[in-house]
Design an enzyme around this catalytic site. Structure first.
Site, PDB file in Angstrom:
ATOM      1  N   GLY B 329       0.822  -1.205   0.000  1.00 41.64           N
ATOM      2  CA  GLY B 329       0.000   0.000   0.000  1.00 41.64           C
ATOM      3  C   GLY B 329       0.858   1.258   0.000  1.00 41.64           C
ATOM      4  O   GLY B 329       1.959   1.282  -0.557  1.00 41.64           O
ATOM      5  N   SER B 330       0.389   2.264   0.698  1.00 41.45           N
ATOM      6  CA  SER B 330       1.064   3.563   0.645  1.00 41.45           C
ATOM      7  C   SER B 330       2.448   3.555   1.260  1.00 41.45           C
ATOM      8  O   SER B 330       3.234   4.467   1.013  1.00 41.45           O
ATOM      9  CB  SER B 330       0.219   4.611   1.349  1.00 41.45           C
ATOM     10  N   THR B 331       2.766   2.542   2.072  1.00 40.25           N
ATOM     11  CA  THR B 331       4.125   2.516   2.613  1.00 40.25           C
ATOM     12  C   THR B 331       5.143   2.406   1.482  1.00 40.25           C
ATOM     13  O   THR B 331       6.287   2.810   1.633  1.00 40.25           O
ATOM     14  CB  THR B 331       4.329   1.319   3.568  1.00 40.25           C
TER      15      THR B 331
END
Lengths: 379, 650
Positions: B329-331
């Site tokens: 995801g956004s990580t």
């Protein structure tokens, strides 16, 4: 001197040949076989089955073969050497394809009524061919490198096949017996010196290199060699049997525990008590006296063979007889050393005593050859 | 052939000479054999006869003591304790079935085990009848006494003291250390040249985790003893013994206090957390929840318990820290940004306009914020976690560069930790898709990859390594084993990665903003202790496609979805910002939002690690303190309770 020069008239013919048999040798052979029956009866716990009875039947068959072989003139056998050798090689190769795997190695061809072990046959036919070869070879060529190479190939080819099975014991026996004939035939001693020197050098190199950067074998291979040479380093594997074998042997003492009284060999400590380790039972039940008696009988058989050989003016007969004597010697010498913890366990039976059909028949056939040479010797 | 008489004569002389030589050699050898016989049968006869008649020699293996496992502070994770068992030596027992039948009248052996055990005994009786076989393990002292009193009626059966594996920390390290169990035929069939030891039925070997991966080191080498036994099989005396070598003791890098805290903090959540020491690569904690008690497996787990574990939807047996792979995801935006920075594609004042979506190849890729973020620069894009910014960046950089950067940060790379089923994850590039799917890489794939969706997969371990590498700029390599038998293992500090320090600083600065700037996605989970300020990145990864239709009607809220279709919540961070000590990753499976679910856990774990115990409440924002205080009291009660139970058992 070839058969053309035999004073054929002086050779006995017809049933009269029976009188000319080497009777002491025949009796000695029968004595050993008898001792074998006794031991097989004993290890089966006092029963003719499963081992003693089949062994006796095979001895009967083998005895007939021996006499028949003895009746046929030795020059016929000389002419048959090449055929016999090739036949054994073919059988040996076919073991690779049709053989039955027994005791972890592929050694048998099932003939229906018996299991044929071509490697046993090979031991004798190899000796026959080598003897015939030196009978043919003129003396001055004996040490010629090319004419030394030929018998070496004759020895190494079946040895290689036997190693494929794998049967280290037979391979060692064939090499040693073949080498002995080369030696007896008069091949220059330098060849032997070189081979032995090279062998010693190679072994030294292999062991010296251990632990250095030019190590010749892998570590696990060294460990296997260690266990092979020193079974006590593997107390649950090879070492276990040697320990038990020595206890059984040693507990026999001077005169032994008496027939059928051995306790150790009956306790199922030994995996092959009726084959390779049968000497243990004999030594336990008949003691030092029994064991040495067997050794003396074996030595006498060899002595009679050598006497026949030396008295014969025919080169084939002489070499063949000595070759058979050496093979026979190697059988019991390796087997006894193995059982007494002097040599690694390689799987060589005690001749005429251990349970085993092919070995029995082949050995009797071989003694038939010795008898034939004796009867048909030029006088 | 015809030979002349002279030749014949010379041949015969030579052959005779050599025959005599060979004959003498054979005679000499035979003499030697006779001497050996005399030595064995006459000189040593008494000794051998004694051995043969009154005794029989048995060779017994002495199982080596399995190496113990400790945490970084010396607390025991796995040890051996004495246990009583009943063994049978088949060759002494005679009629095995009758003897065992008599035994079962005395003591209780579970019916289901008995058949298997008997089968093992019969097999062993054929192969090596002299080796003892375990009939019953973990037997009580009363049962042992019953058997001991009745030995005359039970030939071949003896009570023995042995060692068994115990994991005093129970569930805390179940996924890291794994467990041991009796060796099975399947285990043996996989081995090329199995140790003699393994032939002992019920011998314990490592089955899963570190116990399995470090089996060779932990097992040690068997010793042997030769014992004299009398006719009934009783051991009369020991003749000699060759001591074996006990297995190596392993000290791990993990901290059991922290690990225990994390397990309690994660509780029944299906989640995992990894704490890695930025300076040495040490895995300080590696927790997967829910967990299970490995001791159950050592004793032989009951069918009901086992079914309970395998049928649990939260998969307690899975080691989620290394085996679980999730869309990061956004990580993952950190990687996309690093790739663009290193390519020099982001100028100091560059901004991207985010209207809430980006058209890529005729398809709309949405930002999580429907209304869009307006003009965003690098720092704000990470702070707000703006998706459009990264779509735009990724299309400029290209997937191959992003994939290469991901690999440099340890994503898509299998970190070689001695645990079971360490997954490699996936950071794909064009060649990968062509090879595996036989299709061309599409621009849309790049857009998906840029925000850690699509094919992208990473394990919590990899995410922790990624944060540690950003924090230090070195290729920190995780290590789990600190020392073996006191010998220190090489550090995982790693080499300098050769990245531009300014770019790294920008990334760290942006991550700092995520959890310290009022508008950052993890602001609510900040640390306010100045020395320990935290930098991080939230991630919320979808496990379902949001259709245009659904988007039009309004995206369904996570809480309204069934559990297995909810988003994964992720958070990666490192602290202290000024001098990074620890990197932490937290993944809560189907937990919802990264900022609301994963970040608070990561913050608690980080503080616990930094303070080496419960942190003072001053480290938390004042609004949270009451809640945190209650939580700390609850957790410390739970941890004490678990501790108490353990010491009761001991």
């Amino acid at each position: 001197m070839s058969y053309l020069e035999y004073a054929v008239k002086s050779v006995p013919s017809g049933p009269r040949k029976l009188l000319y048999l080497n009777w002491p040798l025949l009796l000695l052979v029968c004595t050993v076989a008898g001792a074998g029956f006794l031991m097989l009866y004993s290890v089966a716990g006092g029963s003719f089955t499963p081992w003693a009875e089949p062994q006796m039947e095979r001895f009967a068959l083998g005895f007939v073969i021996m006499i028949s072989v003895a009746m046929v003139p030795i020059w016929f056998w000389r002419n048959m050497s090449v055929v016999a050798y090739l036949l054994s090689v073919i059988l040996l190769i076919s073991v690779e394809f049709f053989g039955t795997v027994g005791m972890g190695a592929q050694r048998w061809i099932d003939l229906g009524f018996m299991r044929l072990q071509p490697s046993e046959l090979m031991k004798i036919t190899l000796v026959m061919l080598l003897a015939a070869y030196y009978d043919w070879l003129p003396e001055k060529r004996t040490s010629h490198p090319f004419f030394v190479l030929i018998p070496v190939m004759i020895i190494l080819f079946p040895t290689f096949l036997v190693l494929q099975q794998p049967d280290l014991g037979t391979a060692i026996l064939m090499m040693a017996a073949g080498g002995a004939i080369l030696f007896l035939a008069g091949v220059h001693w330098l060849y032997f010196a070189v081979v032995i020197g090279a062998g010693v050098g190679l072994v030294t190199a292999v062991f010296q290199s251990r632990g250095t950067d030019w190590q010749l074998l892998k570590d696990y291979q060294y460990r296997r060699i260690d266990t092979f040479l020193d079974p006590s380093s593997d107390p649950l594997g090879a070492g276990y049997h040697i320990t038990q074998s020595k206890i059984a042997l040693g507990s026999g003492g001077w005169t032994g525990r008496g027939f059928m009284q051995g306790t150790q060999s009956r306790l199922n400590f030994l995996p092959e008590k009726h084959t390779d380790f049968i000497f243990t039972t004999l030594a336990e039940e008949f003691g030092f006296v029994g064991a040495v008696s067997l050794l003396v009988i074996y030595a006498l058989i060899i002595a009679f063979c050598l006497a026949t050989a030396l008295s014969s003016k025919d080169r084939f007969s002489s070499l063949l007889t000595m070759g058979i004597a050496v093979t026979f010697f190697l059988f019991f010498a390796v087997n006894m050393s193995m059982v007494m913890g002097l040599a690694p366990v390689v799987g060589v039976p005690l001749p005429m005593v251990s349970y085993g059909g092919t070995a029995m028949l082949v050995l009797l056939g071989a003694f038939g050859l010795v008898q034939s040479a004796h009867i048909h010797r030029p006088r | 052939m015809r030979r002349n008489p002279r030749e014949l004569a010379s041949l015969q002389t030579r052959t005779s000479r050599r025959a005599v030589l060979l004959g003498s050699a054979m005679a000499a050898f035979s003499g030697g054999l006779a001497l050996r016989m005399r030595h064995l049968q006459v000189d040593q006869a008494d000794q051998f006869r004694l051995l043969a008649e009154e005794n029989r020699i048995n060779i017994r293996l002495i199982p080596p003591e399995r190496g113990e496992i400790f945490d970084r502070n010396g607390a025991t994770i796995a040890k051996n304790t004495p246990s009583y068992r009943i063994v049978i030596v088949p060759e002494d027992a005679g009629d095995i079935d009758a003897v065992v039948a008599r035994l079962t009248k005395l003591i209780d052996i579970p019916e289901e085990d008995l058949e298997d055990t008997l089968e093992a005994v019969r097999r062993s009786a054929r192969q090596a009848p002299f080796l003892p076989v375990t009939l019953a393990d973990q037997v009580t002292w009363e049962d042992i006494s019953k058997v001991a009193v009745n030995t005359p009626a039970l030939p071949g059966i003896t009570p023995e003291v042995g060692l068994t594996r115990v994991y005093p920390q129970e569930g805390a390290f179940a996924h890291v250390v794994g467990y041991v169990g009796p060796v099975s035929d399947y285990d043996l069939s996989k081995m090329e040249d199995p140790d003699q030891l393994l032939r002992i039925p019920r011998f314990q070997i490592g089955k899963v985790g570190l116990e399995a991966r470090q089996e060779e080191r932990l097992r040690g080498k068997a010793g042997t003893k030769r014992v004299e036994v009398n006719a009934t099989g009783r051991v009369m005396r020991e003749l000699d013994r060759k001591e074996g070598e006990s297995g190596a003791d392993l000290q791990l890098t993990v901290d059991s206090n922290l690990q225990g805290y994390i397990q309690a903090r994660l509780g029944r959540e299906s989640a995992s957390a990894v704490v890695i020491d930025c300076e040495s690569g040490d895995i300080v904690a590696c927790a997967s929840a829910p967990t299970f008690d490995p001791n159950l497996f050592v004793r032989g787990i009951s069918v009901a318990d086992y079914r309970g574990l395998t049928e649990d939807t939260y998969r307690p047996l899975a080691s989620k820290t290394v085996q679980g792979i999730y869309p990061p995801g956004s990580t993952f935006k950190v990687i996309t940004a690093m790739a663009a920075l290193e390519e020099g594609l982001i100028g100091p004042d560059d901004t991207v306009w985010c209207p809430g979506y980006l058209e890529v190849a005729g398809r709309r890729f949405h930002c999580w914020k429907r209304g869009g973020h307006g003009h965003v620069n690098l720092e704000n894009s990470l702070k707000y976690s703006c998706d459009v910014y990264y779509y735009d960046l990724a299309l400029k950089v290209g997937i191959d560069k992003i994939s290469a950067m991901a690999h440099r940060f340890g994503l898509g790379v299998r970190h070689d930790l001695p645990m079971s089923a360490v997954a490699a994850g996936l950071a794909p590039n064009r060649a990968w898709k062509q090879r595996v799917h036989g299709q061309d890489w599409l621009v849309g794939d790049t857009a998906n990859a840029s925000i850690g969706q699509g094919y992208m997969l990473a394990s919590p371990l990899q995410l922790a390594v990624m944060s540690a590498r950003i924090a230090t700029g070195r290729s920190v390599t995780p290590r789990l084993i600190k020392s073996i038998d006191g010998v220190e293992e090489p550090s995982g500090a790693g080499e300098d990665m050769g990245l531009n320090e300014n770019n790294l600083r920008k990334m760290r600065r942006a991550m700092y903003a995520v959890s310290n700037d009022r508008r950052g996605t993890a602001y609510r989970s900040r640390i306010i202790e100045d020395a320990f300020r935290m930098a991080g990145k939230t991630g919320t990864s979808q496990v379902r496609n949001i259709t245009a239709d659904e988007r039009a009607r309004g995206v369904i809220r996570n809480e309204d979805l069934p559990w297995e279709r909810r988003d994964h919540a992720l958070f990666v961070c490192f602290a202290p910002y000024v001098a990074p000590k620890y990197a932490v990753s937290v993944v809560v499976e189907h937990g919802g939002g990264g900022s609301s679910v994963a970040a608070p856990i990561a913050r608690d774990v980080m503080l616990q690690a930094l303070y080496k115990g419960f942190p003072p409440l001053e480290a938390y924002p004042s609004a949270d303190r009451d809640r945190v205080k209650a939580q700390q009291e609850r957790l410390s009660r739970e941890m004490r309770h678990a501790e108490g139970e353990r010491s009761d058992r001991a």
